[in-house]
Motif scaffolding. Structure first.
Motif, PDB file in Angstrom:
ATOM      1  N   THR A  57       0.844  -1.193   0.000  1.00 23.33           N
ATOM      2  CA  THR A  57       0.000   0.000   0.000  1.00 23.33           C
ATOM      3  C   THR A  57       0.880   1.242   0.000  1.00 23.33           C
ATOM      4  O   THR A  57       2.046   1.200   0.408  1.00 23.33           O
ATOM      5  N   ASN A  58       0.314   2.345  -0.466  1.00 23.98           N
ATOM      6  CA  ASN A  58       1.028   3.593  -0.662  1.00 23.98           C
ATOM      7  C   ASN A  58       0.061   4.726  -0.306  1.00 23.98           C
ATOM      8  O   ASN A  58      -1.143   4.615  -0.575  1.00 23.98           O
ATOM      9  N   PRO A  59       0.508   5.819   0.298  1.00 27.36           N
ATOM     10  CA  PRO A  59      -0.428   6.860   0.731  1.00 27.36           C
ATOM     11  C   PRO A  59      -1.288   7.464  -0.383  1.00 27.36           C
ATOM     12  O   PRO A  59      -2.466   7.771  -0.155  1.00 27.36           O
ATOM     13  N   THR A  60      -0.732   7.652  -1.580  1.00 29.89           N
ATOM     14  CA  THR A  60      -1.534   8.186  -2.679  1.00 29.89           C
ATOM     15  C   THR A  60      -2.610   7.194  -3.092  1.00 29.89           C
ATOM     16  O   THR A  60      -3.780   7.544  -3.283  1.00 29.89           O
ATOM     17  N   VAL A  61      -2.208   5.935  -3.212  1.00 30.17           N
ATOM     18  CA  VAL A  61      -3.155   4.877  -3.583  1.00 30.17           C
ATOM     19  C   VAL A  61      -4.190   4.695  -2.475  1.00 30.17           C
ATOM     20  O   VAL A  61      -5.381   4.505  -2.747  1.00 30.17           O
ATOM     21  N   ASP A  62      -3.741   4.789  -1.234  1.00 33.85           N
ATOM     22  CA  ASP A  62      -4.657   4.641  -0.094  1.00 33.85           C
ATOM     23  C   ASP A  62      -5.752   5.707  -0.115  1.00 33.85           C
ATOM     24  O   ASP A  62      -6.917   5.423   0.192  1.00 33.85           O
ATOM     25  N   ALA A  63      -5.407   6.927  -0.492  1.00 36.50           N
ATOM     26  CA  ALA A  63      -6.417   7.993  -0.562  1.00 36.50           C
ATOM     27  C   ALA A  63      -7.478   7.661  -1.613  1.00 36.50           C
ATOM     28  O   ALA A  63      -8.681   7.875  -1.396  1.00 36.50           O
ATOM     29  N   LEU A  64      -7.037   7.121  -2.760  1.00 33.35           N
ATOM     30  CA  LEU A  64      -7.992   6.724  -3.790  1.00 33.35           C
ATOM     31  C   LEU A  64      -8.874   5.581  -3.296  1.00 33.35           C
ATOM     32  O   LEU A  64     -10.089   5.580  -3.516  1.00 33.35           O
ATOM     33  N   GLU A  65      -8.274   4.597  -2.635  1.00 30.31           N
ATOM     34  CA  GLU A  65      -9.037   3.470  -2.102  1.00 30.31           C
ATOM     35  C   GLU A  65     -10.095   3.951  -1.113  1.00 30.31           C
ATOM     36  O   GLU A  65     -11.261   3.530  -1.162  1.00 30.31           O
ATOM     37  N   ARG A  66      -9.705   4.820  -0.217  1.00 34.36           N
ATOM     38  CA  ARG A  66     -10.653   5.324   0.788  1.00 34.36           C
ATOM     39  C   ARG A  66     -11.761   6.152   0.144  1.00 34.36           C
ATOM     40  O   ARG A  66     -12.929   6.061   0.539  1.00 34.36           O
ATOM     41  N   ARG A  67     -11.407   6.937  -0.860  1.00 38.38           N
ATOM     42  CA  ARG A  67     -12.421   7.782  -1.494  1.00 38.38           C
ATOM     43  C   ARG A  67     -13.453   6.939  -2.230  1.00 38.38           C
ATOM     44  O   ARG A  67     -14.659   7.162  -2.116  1.00 38.38           O
ATOM     45  N   LEU A  68     -12.985   5.936  -2.975  1.00 35.67           N
ATOM     46  CA  LEU A  68     -13.932   5.101  -3.709  1.00 35.67           C
ATOM     47  C   LEU A  68     -14.753   4.218  -2.778  1.00 35.67           C
ATOM     48  O   LEU A  68     -15.930   3.961  -3.042  1.00 35.67           O
ATOM     49  N   ALA A  69     -14.151   3.748  -1.681  1.00 35.31           N
ATOM     50  CA  ALA A  69     -14.930   2.985  -0.704  1.00 35.31           C
ATOM     51  C   ALA A  69     -16.050   3.856  -0.144  1.00 35.31           C
ATOM     52  O   ALA A  69     -17.193   3.396   0.024  1.00 35.31           O
ATOM     53  N   THR A  70     -15.750   5.113   0.128  1.00 35.47           N
ATOM     54  CA  THR A  70     -16.766   6.038   0.624  1.00 35.47           C
ATOM     55  C   THR A  70     -17.867   6.255  -0.411  1.00 35.47           C
ATOM     56  O   THR A  70     -19.061   6.205  -0.094  1.00 35.47           O
ATOM     57  N   LEU A  71     -17.483   6.466  -1.664  1.00 36.55           N
ATOM     58  CA  LEU A  71     -18.462   6.756  -2.706  1.00 36.55           C
ATOM     59  C   LEU A  71     -19.356   5.556  -3.001  1.00 36.55           C
ATOM     60  O   LEU A  71     -20.523   5.724  -3.352  1.00 36.55           O
TER      61      LEU A  71
END
Length: 432
Positions: A57-71
């Protein structure tokens, strides 16, 4: 409660933890300082979330993962290097060990190829049904070794809509998870988890990114399915990678992660092992694309419906396939599940010969001839020869795909310019 539009811009990102950068930074590093031996041990065992190696995992990728999980309304997500990696990892994680997958015959061409010819090399087999909304047909395909039911929320290129709620209820009565590919509508138009889906996958290359400039995929877990109930022993077996044999603490994914066992197994056993990792740069491009998803989809869906109506009146078009049109076979389902629109792709069947088809494809100047969807540019392709070329002829016939079909992906151009471009192409193809 924060709205979808706001979450598309801000969701899943903590500015204070990133030097107050307004945009998510691109963390271009292979590895991270684990700070101490004790913390490194906990990170490696999965007992603490953090960053150690960008293949995990990587912080940039993690932000995308969290955003799409939220959406999508999910609990957690894992990014992959492409949409097919997301589909493959999700299905194999659910069916590994010799399981069977139930899927409709009209899924995306590369998915059909994987299910029909490639996965069987790993002991995973598929049972295809002609109509995923025929619950009797689906139930008749369930066997003791069935591990998952899979479908696309909106099929490509037919735009057939899956009746999600009764399909999810059927799956759950048999102890099966429902995995849904939600690439075509995106979470802006449809959120399958709200209708009972257990896992959602995306090709984020498409509408999520929105500009045709970065490959990516996503697996999103609703966090509700009990993977320890018996049909999926891979989640209850002891795993060395998350156990501590030195202290005599054996762990399975189910015992350590509970109902998030699936998504943690996808990350640890599939992304980490097979290495189909989303790059931080591609994750950044998709985060930027997500910020404009609502406004892009509104414009593109309105244009798609206008163009579909125009095609209905064209004398050289034998059939228009777009579930957003009143009178289409799935229009009632489209209104139920996609009240803001069914998506930005549509297809039509051309009268005439192969030469008419080629002239039409070669005569557009605003539409671009390429095998992607969800781009800001409008795209045209003949799916029978391109996106579904690897699908056996019998499968294409059962899915209703012919060599005279044309698929459109509608972008951000003025719809009147797109209609004029198609009109010129029809005139060039038929000599009108």
């Amino acid at each position: 409660m924060t709205t979808f539009d706001t979450n598309a811009v801000h969701g899943g990102y903590d500015r204070a933890a990133n030097a107050n950068a307004a945009s998510v930074p691109i963390y271009a590093t292979a590895a991270f300082d684990m700070e101490s031996a004790v913390r490194g041990d906990r990170l490696a065992a999965g007992e603490e979330f953090g960053f150690s190696y960008s293949r995990v995992t990587n912080p940039t990728v993690d932000a995308l993962e969290r955003r799409l999980a939220t959406l999508e309304g999910g609990e957690a997500a894992v990014a992959t290097a492409s949409g097919m990696a997301a589909v493959s990892f999700a299905l194999l994680a659910a069916a590994e060990g010799g399981g069977r997958i139930i899927a409709p015959i009209d899924v995306y061409g590369a998915t059909v190829d994987a299910l029909a010819t490639f996965f069987p090399q790993f002991g995973v087999h598929a049972d295809f049904v002609d109509d995923i909304n025929d619950l009797d047909e689906v139930e008749a395909a369930i066997r003791p070794e069935t591990k998952v039911i899979f479908a696309e929320s909106v099929a490509n290129p037919s735009t057939r809509v899956t009746d999600l709620r009764p399909l999810a209820d059927l799956a759950h009565r048999h102890g099966l998870p429902l995995i849904i590919d939600n690439t075509v509508p995106t979470p802006y138009l449809l959120r399958p988890i709200e209708f009972g889906a257990d896992v959602v996958v995306h090709s984020t290359t498409k509408g999520i990114c929105g500009h045709g400039n970065a490959l990516g995929g996503m697996v999103i877990d609703a966090g509700r399915f009990d993977w320890s109930a018996g049909r999926h022993p891979q989640f209850t077996m002891i795993e060395q990678v998350i156990s501590d044999e030195r202290r005599g603490v054996p762990q399975s994914f189910a015992s350590l992660f509970g109902n998030l066992a699936f998504i943690r197994r996808v990350r640890t056993k599939y992304v980490r092992t097979f290495g189909a990792v989303l790059s931080p740069f591609n994750a950044y491009q998709q985060l930027v694309g997500l910020e404009t998803l609502p406004v892009r989809m509104e414009h593109e869906v309105a244009s798609a419906l206008k163009i579909a109506r125009w095609l209905e009146g064209n004398p050289h078009v034998a059939e228009v396939r777009y579930s957003g049109l009143p009178g289409s076979p799935c229009h009632a389902l489209a209104e139920r599940y996609c009240p803001k629109g069914v998506g930005t792709i549509l297809s039509f069947r051309l009268d005439g010969t192969e030469e008419h088809l080629r002239r039409l494809l070669d005569s557009t100047t605003v539409f671009t001839y390429l095998p992607n969807i969800g781009d800001a540019r409008s795209l045209i392709v003949d799916p029978g020869r391109i996106t579904h070329r690897e699908v056996p002829g019998e499968f294409r016939r059962r899915a209703g795909i012919t060599d005279q079909d044309v698929r459109l992906s509608i972008g951000l151009e003025d719809p009147d310019d797109l209609i004029a471009d198609l009109g010129r192409a029809f005139a060039a193809a038929y000599g009108d």
